[in-house]
Motif scaffolding. Structure first.
Motif, PDB file in Angstrom:
ATOM      1  N   GLU A 205       0.872  -1.660  -0.172  1.00  0.00           N
ATOM      2  CA  GLU A 205       0.157  -0.019   0.043  1.00  0.00           C
ATOM      3  C   GLU A 205       0.899   1.068  -0.475  1.00  0.00           C
ATOM      4  N   MET A 206       2.124   0.939   0.383  1.00  0.00           N
ATOM      5  CA  MET A 206       2.658   2.404   0.948  1.00  0.00           C
ATOM      6  C   MET A 206       3.596   2.978  -0.599  1.00  0.00           C
ATOM      7  N   PHE A 207       3.246   1.830  -1.992  1.00  0.00           N
ATOM      8  CA  PHE A 207       3.797   2.497  -2.742  1.00  0.00           C
ATOM      9  C   PHE A 207       2.634   2.484  -4.075  1.00  0.00           C
ATOM     10  N   LEU A 208       1.492   2.308  -3.792  1.00  0.00           N
ATOM     11  CA  LEU A 208       0.101   2.292  -4.660  1.00  0.00           C
ATOM     12  C   LEU A 208       0.613   4.354  -5.112  1.00  0.00           C
ATOM     13  N   SER A 209      -0.271   4.640  -6.107  1.00  0.00           N
ATOM     14  CA  SER A 209      -0.019   5.435  -6.452  1.00  0.00           C
ATOM     15  C   SER A 209      -1.921   6.193  -7.639  1.00  0.00           C
ATOM     16  N   ASP A 210      -2.570   7.209  -6.861  1.00  0.00           N
ATOM     17  CA  ASP A 210      -3.715   7.374  -7.570  1.00  0.00           C
ATOM     18  C   ASP A 210      -3.189   9.187  -7.736  1.00  0.00           C
ATOM     19  N   ASP A 211      -4.239  10.073  -7.680  1.00  0.00           N
ATOM     20  CA  ASP A 211      -4.082  11.348  -8.794  1.00  0.00           C
ATOM     21  C   ASP A 211      -3.652  12.121  -8.236  1.00  0.00           C
ATOM     22  N   VAL A 212      -3.980  11.991  -6.400  1.00  0.00           N
ATOM     23  CA  VAL A 212      -3.139  12.673  -5.043  1.00  0.00           C
ATOM     24  C   VAL A 212      -1.450  12.880  -5.862  1.00  0.00           C
ATOM     25  N   ASP A 213      -0.812  11.384  -5.891  1.00  0.00           N
ATOM     26  CA  ASP A 213       0.300  11.294  -5.878  1.00  0.00           C
ATOM     27  C   ASP A 213       0.602  11.852  -7.309  1.00  0.00           C
ATOM     28  N   ALA A 214      -0.081  11.352  -8.315  1.00  0.00           N
ATOM     29  CA  ALA A 214      -0.045  12.363  -9.831  1.00  0.00           C
ATOM     30  C   ALA A 214       0.635  13.431  -9.234  1.00  0.00           C
ATOM     31  N   ALA A 215      -0.565  14.319  -8.746  1.00  0.00           N
ATOM     32  CA  ALA A 215      -0.441  15.609  -8.944  1.00  0.00           C
ATOM     33  C   ALA A 215       0.535  16.168  -7.950  1.00  0.00           C
ATOM     34  N   MET A 216       0.774  15.275  -7.033  1.00  0.00           N
ATOM     35  CA  MET A 216       2.591  15.870  -5.966  1.00  0.00           C
ATOM     36  C   MET A 216       3.955  16.037  -7.292  1.00  0.00           C
ATOM     37  N   ALA A 217       3.747  14.419  -7.862  1.00  0.00           N
ATOM     38  CA  ALA A 217       4.675  14.175  -8.289  1.00  0.00           C
ATOM     39  C   ALA A 217       5.222  15.159 -10.038  1.00  0.00           C
ATOM     40  N   ALA A 218       3.463  15.690 -10.923  1.00  0.00           N
ATOM     41  CA  ALA A 218       4.175  16.839 -11.449  1.00  0.00           C
ATOM     42  C   ALA A 218       4.203  18.456 -10.521  1.00  0.00           C
ATOM     43  N   ALA A 219       3.562  18.528  -9.945  1.00  0.00           N
ATOM     44  CA  ALA A 219       4.268  19.394  -9.343  1.00  0.00           C
ATOM     45  C   ALA A 219       5.751  19.536  -8.490  1.00  0.00           C
ATOM     46  N   GLY A 220       6.228  18.329  -7.516  1.00  0.00           N
ATOM     47  CA  GLY A 220       7.749  18.562  -7.521  1.00  0.00           C
ATOM     48  C   GLY A 220       7.943  18.674  -6.161  1.00  0.00           C
ATOM     49  N   VAL A 221       6.505  18.236  -5.469  1.00  0.00           N
ATOM     50  CA  VAL A 221       6.438  17.998  -4.014  1.00  0.00           C
ATOM     51  C   VAL A 221       7.118  16.456  -3.936  1.00  0.00           C
ATOM     52  N   CYS A 222       6.542  15.470  -4.824  1.00  0.00           N
ATOM     53  CA  CYS A 222       7.310  14.024  -3.984  1.00  0.00           C
ATOM     54  C   CYS A 222       7.331  13.013  -4.905  1.00  0.00           C
ATOM     55  N   PRO A 223       8.261  12.826  -5.398  1.00  0.00           N
ATOM     56  CA  PRO A 223       8.142  11.261  -6.634  1.00  0.00           C
ATOM     57  C   PRO A 223       6.914  10.483  -5.850  1.00  0.00           C
ATOM     58  N   ASP A 224       6.351  10.437  -7.673  1.00  0.00           N
ATOM     59  CA  ASP A 224       5.540   8.910  -7.537  1.00  0.00           C
ATOM     60  C   ASP A 224       6.143   8.237  -6.958  1.00  0.00           C
ATOM     61  N   PRO A 225       4.888   7.250  -5.773  1.00  0.00           N
ATOM     62  CA  PRO A 225       5.492   5.906  -4.582  1.00  0.00           C
ATOM     63  C   PRO A 225       6.053   5.111  -6.002  1.00  0.00           C
ATOM     64  N   THR A 226       5.369   4.515  -6.822  1.00  0.00           N
ATOM     65  CA  THR A 226       6.246   3.745  -6.999  1.00  0.00           C
ATOM     66  C   THR A 226       7.139   3.422  -7.702  1.00  0.00           C
ATOM     67  N   THR A 227       7.735   4.469  -8.179  1.00  0.00           N
ATOM     68  CA  THR A 227       9.404   5.018  -8.280  1.00  0.00           C
ATOM     69  C   THR A 227      10.633   4.138  -6.948  1.00  0.00           C
ATOM     70  N   LEU A 228      10.202   4.557  -5.892  1.00  0.00           N
ATOM     71  CA  LEU A 228      10.682   4.305  -4.627  1.00  0.00           C
ATOM     72  C   LEU A 228      10.590   3.085  -3.600  1.00  0.00           C
ATOM     73  N   ARG A 229       9.597   2.027  -4.915  1.00  0.00           N
ATOM     74  CA  ARG A 229       9.489   0.765  -4.871  1.00  0.00           C
ATOM     75  C   ARG A 229      11.159  -0.568  -5.005  1.00  0.00           C
ATOM     76  N   GLU A 230      11.837   0.370  -5.512  1.00  0.00           N
ATOM     77  CA  GLU A 230      12.898  -1.078  -5.965  1.00  0.00           C
ATOM     78  C   GLU A 230      13.870  -0.279  -5.122  1.00  0.00           C
ATOM     79  N   GLU A 231      14.477   0.735  -4.493  1.00  0.00           N
ATOM     80  CA  GLU A 231      15.397   0.974  -3.688  1.00  0.00           C
ATOM     81  C   GLU A 231      14.756   0.591  -2.103  1.00  0.00           C
TER      82      GLU A 231
END
Lengths: 255, 330
Positions: free
Chosen positions: A174-200
């Motif tokens: 669940e910590m790595f799911l992504s929705d519209d909120v995450d997309a908006a945060m990623a687009a604004a450079g506030v926070c990267p999309d959680p899916t991109t954190l999974r590998e690390e």
């Protein structure tokens, strides 16, 4: 870069703040009951850090919300469906092993996301991250050491830790799911999309579990519903019942 | 002070003539305010009395987490929750510090904990009272830590070096707790009628237990003389109790609360407050194990220890494996 959607930013901040609030509460439940005095101190210290981080995240959330509320209003006067913490943080403590496994699985996530948030386009977010990351660096070191020590300890401690991992791992996704909120945060450079954190995250968790001689469950199901507020576990309501009791029973008081 | 009724391990004070050469040298050091250090010679009874006192003090810090922990999950604001967590963390730290000081006398922490769990060592009777409303948490900080400070400030001058130094450090933190506690109860006393009612209830219930923390009256305190001569104890129970009452009564008045004892009255002649004798029967009942929370507190601590056995075993086993692997690699 896209302009920051304030509603989405509020949701993002609630997710960050509710995670630390709910987990901080859970950890504080241990007070005076841990296996050894040093752990009582460490658990109180961890809870204290998490509550401190909550004050910052929810303080900023209240500001963004713009309704004249405080961090305390958000913590103590919202009902369960308005909470945005991941389910992992609200799960019961179980035994000490389960508590420390939950802590590690969360600390590892925090260490990854906070490192990215240092470069957030939102300076308040990056400042909070800069403060929190110092504490989390210690938390993850300690929880990882404990998971390794108990996983690679006795037969009993090993089997308890494996059981804890089996129980908790379905809540990791669940910590790595992504929705519209995450997309908006990623687009604004506030926070990267959680899916991109999974590998690390996976790299870190795999390394620690290998040292702990524990097997990460294959094809684990992903329980979800906390960070969207759609469906929390039954446990959250009870947690809030104690946490919010005074504020609810004696509304409008100063404490 | 979280140590009461410490039985001095001896029946009477020896006169100078009765002392051996070594005992005389020891007593001279004490009389000249030279601290006794772990490697110095000391009478066995001095060592035993100190172990009892420091052990009981350490146990009190640890058990003291429970009545406060009772409200951590219900603290009304994030700030109050943080303050309480920090306080409880300090208390556990004091416990650790005092167990370490006791270890300098050759008694292990595990052994002291075992004696506590078997009911053969005690902790301060104050922690056998319940915390029933949020104002109790303020009152515990203000009255209980406040009473402890009165005693511990005196104990900074105690003759055993490691204990004295522990007190210096602990006092700094306790003073902070007492101020925070007073601030918390101020909010209640000056708050809504319900809050004020909670504050009054807290003071009413905790006042006598707090003043009993200093132990029985000097007339009934049979163990004090030798401890005073050895400067394990520096001031008498009654002196300390009076000091605490004198400093606390004006604080209760400032809060606008009713005094918890109708016998409290300023005595111009003595320059002190008079007060009613606490119910010493209750005190001895609590010491004997019949306080409102004795059974539950000990049960909690024993359960925490027993349920944690697998954790301690697991971590030890891992440490041994690591050490063995390191030796094998060398």
């Amino acid at each position: 870069m896209a302009e920051v959607d304030q509603k989405a930013l509020l949701q993002f901040l609630l997710r960050m703040g509710d995670n630390t609030l709910v987990l901080g509460h859970r950890v504080s439940e241990w007070c005076g009951h841990s296996p050894i005095l040093e752990e009582d101190i460490a658990l109180a210290n961890t809870a204290l850090d998490l509550i401190g981080q909550t004050q910052l995240w929810l303080g900023y959330a209240a500001e963004v919300q713009g309704e004249g509320k405080s961090a305390d209003d958000l913590a103590f006067l919202r009902d369960a469906w308005d909470f945005r913490n991941v389910l992992l943080t609200e799960l019961p403590n179980g035994d000490f092993g389960q508590t420390m496994m939950r802590q590690f699985l969360f600390d590892a996530f925090q260490s990854v996301i906070l490192a990215r948030l240092l470069k957030s386009s939102d300076t308040t977010v990056s400042e909070i991250a800069a403060k929190a990351i110092k504490e989390v660096a210690y938390h993850v070191e300690r929880s990882a050491d404990t998971v390794v020590g108990l996983g690679d300890g006795t037969e009993e401690s090993h089997s308890r830790m494996q059981a804890a991992l089996d129980y908790l791992y379905p809540y990791v996704g669940e910590m790595f799911l992504s929705d519209d909120v995450d997309a908006a945060m990623a687009a604004a450079g506030v926070c990267p999309d959680p899916t991109t954190l999974r590998e690390e995250y996976d790299a870190l968790v795999s390394k620690v579990m290998a040292n702990a001689t524990l097997a990460i469950p294959a094809n684990a199901y992903t329980h979800k519903g906390g960070r969207t507020g759609y469906m929390h576990t039954e446990h959250l309501g009870h947690l809030l019942t104690s946490m919010q009791w005074l504020q609810r029973a004696y509304p409008g008081c100063e404490w | 002070m979280y140590a009461q009724l410490i039985k001095t391990a001896r029946s009477g004070i020896k006169s100078r003539e009765e002392m051996s050469e070594q005992e005389r040298e020891f007593q001279d050091k004490i009389d000249n305010d030279i601290k006794i250090e772990p490697r110095d010679w000391m009478p066995d009874d001095y060592r035993r009395t100190l172990i009892r006192q420091m052990g009981q003090h350490a146990h009190s810090e640890v058990v003291g987490q429970l009545p406060e922990g009772n409200w951590i999950t219900r603290a009304p604001t994030l700030e109050r929750k943080a303050i309480l967590l920090a306080k409880v963390q300090d208390e556990a730290g004091h416990g650790l510090y005092l167990y370490s000081a006791a270890e300098t006398l050759g008694e292990s922490r595990d052994e002291l904990v075992r004696l506590l769990h078997e009911g053969r060592m005690k902790y301060s009777s104050i922690f056998n009272y319940p915390t029933l409303n949020w104002a109790d948490i303020g009152a515990v900080g203000w009255l209980v830590d406040g009473a402890a400070i009165v005693n511990q400030v005196a104990l900074q001058r105690t003759s055993y070096g490691p204990y004295s130094r522990a007190m210096v450090r602990i006092c700094k933190e306790e003073s902070f707790h007492a101020r925070q506690g007073y601030h918390a109860i101020m909010k209640m006393a000056f708050g809504s009628p319900e809050q004020k009612r909670q504050a009054q209830s807290a003071v009413d219930r905790l006042w006598f237990p707090a003043i009993m923390m200093f132990g029985p009256t000097d007339a009934d305190s049979t163990n004090s003389d030798q401890s005073m001569a050895w400067k394990i104890k520096v001031k008498s129970n009654d002196e300390l109790r009076q000091q605490f009452i004198d400093q606390t009564v004006p604080q209760i008045e400032y809060l606008g609360l009713d005094l918890p004892d109708p016998g409290i009255k300023w005595n111009e002649e003595r320059g002190h407050y008079d007060f009613s004798d606490p119910d010493w029967t209750e005190f001895f009942d609590v010491i004997k194990g019949n306080g409102p929370c004795n059974t539950d507190r000990l049960k909690d601590r024993v359960a925490a220890w027993d349920e944690g056995q697998w954790v301690r075993d697991g971590l030890m086993a891992h440490a041994e494996k690591k050490a063995a692997a390191k030796i094998a690699a060398e």
